[in-house]
Design an enzyme around this catalytic site. Structure first.
Site, PDB file in Angstrom:
ATOM      1  N   GLU A 106      12.598 -86.079  38.445  1.00 19.92           N
ATOM      2  CA  GLU A 106      11.906 -87.252  38.983  1.00 19.92           C
ATOM      3  C   GLU A 106      12.593 -88.542  38.537  1.00 19.92           C
ATOM      4  OE1 GLU A 106      10.700 -84.684  37.353  1.00 19.92           O
ATOM      5  OE2 GLU A 106       8.568 -84.358  37.702  1.00 19.92           O
ATOM      6  N   HIS A 154      14.395 -85.794  33.422  1.00 20.15           N
ATOM      7  CA  HIS A 154      13.947 -84.800  34.394  1.00 20.15           C
ATOM      8  C   HIS A 154      14.316 -85.254  35.814  1.00 20.15           C
ATOM      9  CE1 HIS A 154      10.724 -82.900  31.534  1.00 20.15           C
ATOM     10  NE2 HIS A 154      11.967 -82.750  31.118  1.00 20.15           N
ATOM     11  N   CYS A 192       5.679 -83.317  34.671  1.00 17.88           N
ATOM     12  CA  CYS A 192       5.131 -83.093  33.328  1.00 17.88           C
ATOM     13  C   CYS A 192       4.287 -84.286  32.896  1.00 17.88           C
ATOM     14  CB  CYS A 192       6.257 -82.832  32.334  1.00 17.88           C
ATOM     15  SG  CYS A 192       7.328 -84.249  32.074  1.00 17.88           S
ATOM     16  N   CYS A 237       6.939 -87.417  33.107  1.00 18.03           N
ATOM     17  CA  CYS A 237       7.364 -87.836  34.452  1.00 18.03           C
ATOM     18  C   CYS A 237       6.191 -88.320  35.310  1.00 18.03           C
ATOM     19  CB  CYS A 237       8.007 -86.663  35.177  1.00 18.03           C
ATOM     20  SG  CYS A 237       9.541 -86.186  34.422  1.00 18.03           S
TER      21      CYS A 237
HETATM   22  N1  LIG Z   1      12.580 -79.949  33.928  1.00 13.65           N
HETATM   23  C1  LIG Z   1      11.510 -80.641  34.364  1.00 13.65           C
HETATM   24  C2  LIG Z   1      10.221 -80.391  33.843  1.00 13.65           C
HETATM   25  N2  LIG Z   1      10.037 -79.439  32.903  1.00 13.65           N
HETATM   26  C3  LIG Z   1       8.852 -79.342  32.077  1.00 13.65           C
HETATM   27  O1  LIG Z   1       9.032 -80.114  30.909  1.00 13.65           O
HETATM   28  C4  LIG Z   1       9.274 -79.271  29.774  1.00 13.65           C
HETATM   29  C5  LIG Z   1      10.443 -79.784  28.985  1.00 13.65           C
HETATM   30  O2  LIG Z   1      10.214 -81.101  28.615  1.00 13.65           O
HETATM   31  P1  LIG Z   1      11.324 -81.915  27.805  1.00 13.65           P
HETATM   32  O3  LIG Z   1      11.394 -81.277  26.466  1.00 13.65           O
HETATM   33  O4  LIG Z   1      10.795 -83.317  27.768  1.00 13.65           O
HETATM   34  O5  LIG Z   1      12.604 -81.801  28.588  1.00 13.65           O
HETATM   35  C6  LIG Z   1       9.519 -77.881  30.335  1.00 13.65           C
HETATM   36  O6  LIG Z   1       9.101 -76.882  29.429  1.00 13.65           O
HETATM   37  C7  LIG Z   1       8.683 -77.897  31.603  1.00 13.65           C
HETATM   38  O7  LIG Z   1       7.320 -77.682  31.325  1.00 13.65           O
HETATM   39  N3  LIG Z   1       9.179 -81.116  34.309  1.00 13.65           N
HETATM   40  C8  LIG Z   1       9.347 -82.086  35.248  1.00 13.65           C
HETATM   41  O8  LIG Z   1       8.375 -82.769  35.617  1.00 13.65           O
HETATM   42  N4  LIG Z   1      10.573 -82.329  35.759  1.00 13.65           N
HETATM   43  C9  LIG Z   1      11.654 -81.648  35.376  1.00 13.65           C
HETATM   44  O9  LIG Z   1      12.748 -81.918  35.876  1.00 13.65           O
END
Ligand SMILES: Nc1c(N[C@@H]2O[C@H](COP(=O)(O)O)[C@@H](O)[C@H]2O)[nH]c(=O)[nH]c1=O
Length: 429
Positions: A128, A126, A210, A219
């Protein structure tokens, strides 16, 4: 009453399995450990977000809770968040089904930016994490590294334009991605000697960090691990697996959290809206829907006729939304089983899916042209069904190599009953 399941979690087992498997194989994937941050995982949740009268939920601002303090946001915060938003935009359109997110890490005493990143593609770290890897010296430039992931897809096309420097950056990202996802990976990469123990650092993130194990570790826990002192959040993540849990995890660990849009600073409210705008389609995808079960058994033959007539009217007015297949073509045009199609044509290109998803939200009916993928009509029909399944859409008609997809918006715009009546009247008159 159906269970409230976010939109994109409901896609068919076969498509999801294949999509995930291919993510794993194409990008040397994440086999992270669920034990990476046991002590940091949230055990409490923020109060539920507010509910709007139509049953949908409002997430524009963090709900007032003990976890966020009285927001103290100034113009410097807004400027840094703007920079994070610019970073996020570099990933926009490539992250399906994930949202585009950007992050900037700033040394509080000097206002110096020490790390920047964005989320380039589902399955990769992600925003972060790219920023943290730059700030802790693993990457020279978090944005450049994330951009390499975007440039490296799809591999066959990227191969032709690959420079040595792009290959090197991609290799390094793959290595760090695997390490970050491995057991104790975050602790190793963000080890004490690299953390911001003695330097107050603020992280600006366009979406709430997240707190769950998805395809990557949480993150919020990595920000705590790196000893970030303050986190400014652009927009609360409505994903039910996060939904305030990231803020909670951070505040539980003693990190100050401020939400854009809280307090009475107009610029911060505008920034909150801008961060929301960037993830609007994601918000729709992730929103649990009480009014829609994901199966279209209620769409009767007469309604399909109504949809087809509606599509004809749109075509006549030059207003029909269309998408042409952009992926590979079937090498053996006679191999028309679902397995062969899945094997050769999936995973669907995430940027293509994201555009189709967007068109569906905007228009509710979209005409797909699939002739480039498959010459035989039966195959095109199967492919149309698989695409519809991935996006929770309904195939209203297949003619030749075209498939007419229908998916109700949020809230729905087309009135199927009215379309049915209109087409029935036209037939009987
Ligand atoms: N792309 C993004 C987030 N995305 C969050 O994480 C979920 C996807 O998680 P994963 O399957 O682990 O990639 C997505 O549905 C959303 O809730 N969160 C963040 O802190 N930073 C990020 O850059």
């Amino acid at each position: 009453m159906m269970a409230l399941v976010p939109w994109h979690w409901k896609t068919s087992a076969v498509v999801r399995a294949v999509s995930l498997a291919s993510i794993v194989s194409t990008s040397s994937r994440l086999c992270y450990s669920a034990y990476a941050f046991p002590s940091l995982l949230p055990n409490r949740r923020l109060p539920s977000p507010c509910h709007l009268p139509n049953g949908r939920r409002c997430h524009l601002h963090a709900t007032s809770s003990s976890s966020t303090q009285q927001a103290q946001l100034d113009s410097t915060d807004v400027d840094h968040m703007n920079l994070a938003l610019e970073c996020a935009k570099k990933g926009f359109g490539n992250t399906y089904p994930n949202p585009a997110v950007g992050c900037v890490l700033v040394r509080q005493e000097t206002n110096q930016v020490i790390g920047k990143g964005f989320h380039p593609r589902a399955g990769y770290p992600h925003a972060e994490v790219f920023a943290l890897l730059e700030a802790t010296g693993h990457l020279e430039d978090g944005v450049k590294a994330a951009a390499a992931v975007v440039a490296g897809y799809p591999p066959a096309r990227a191969e032709k334009k690959k420079t040595d420097s792009l290959t090197q950056t991609l290799d390094l990202v793959e290595e760090l991605t695997q390490q970050y996802a491995s057991e104790n990976g975050p602790e190793q990469l963000l080890s004490d000697d690299r953390t911001f123990q003695d330097i107050p650092v603020t992280a600006y993130v366009t979406l709430e960090p997240c707190c769950h194990y998805g395809k990557t570790p949480p993150c919020a826990a990595s920000l705590v691990q790196a000893k970030v002192s303050r986190v400014v959040v652009g927009f609360r993540d409505p994903n039910p697996r996060v939904d305030g849990g990231g803020v909670q995890l951070l505040t539980d660990a003693g990190v100050q959290v401020d939400m854009m849009g809280d307090g009475d600073n107009d610029d911060s409210l505008k920034m909150n809206e801008a961060c929301h705008n960037l993830v609007k389609d994601f918000v729709k995808r992730i929103t649990p829907r009480e009014d829609f079960s994901g199966d279209y058994s209620y769409v009767t033959g007469a309604m399909r006729r109504g949809l087809r007539a509606h599509a004809s009217r749109l075509k006549a007015q030059n207003k029909m939304a269309e998408m042409v297949w952009k992926g590979p073509s079937l090498s053996d045009q006679d191999a028309l089983t679902e397995e062969a199609i899945i094997q050769e044509l999936l995973p669907f290109d995430p940027s293509w899916l994201e555009r189709l998803d967007h068109l569906l939200w905007q228009n509710e009916v979209v005409l797909l042209r699939l002739g480039k993928a498959i010459k035989r009509k039966k195959g095109a029909k199967l492919l149309g069904e698989l695409i519809a399944e991935e996006l929770e859409a309904h195939v209203a008609q297949t003619v030749g190599h075209t498939a007419l997809l229908y998916r109700p918006g949020l809230p729905p715009d087309l009135d199927l009953e009215a379309l049915r009546e209109k087409s029935t009247d036209a037939t009987s008159s």
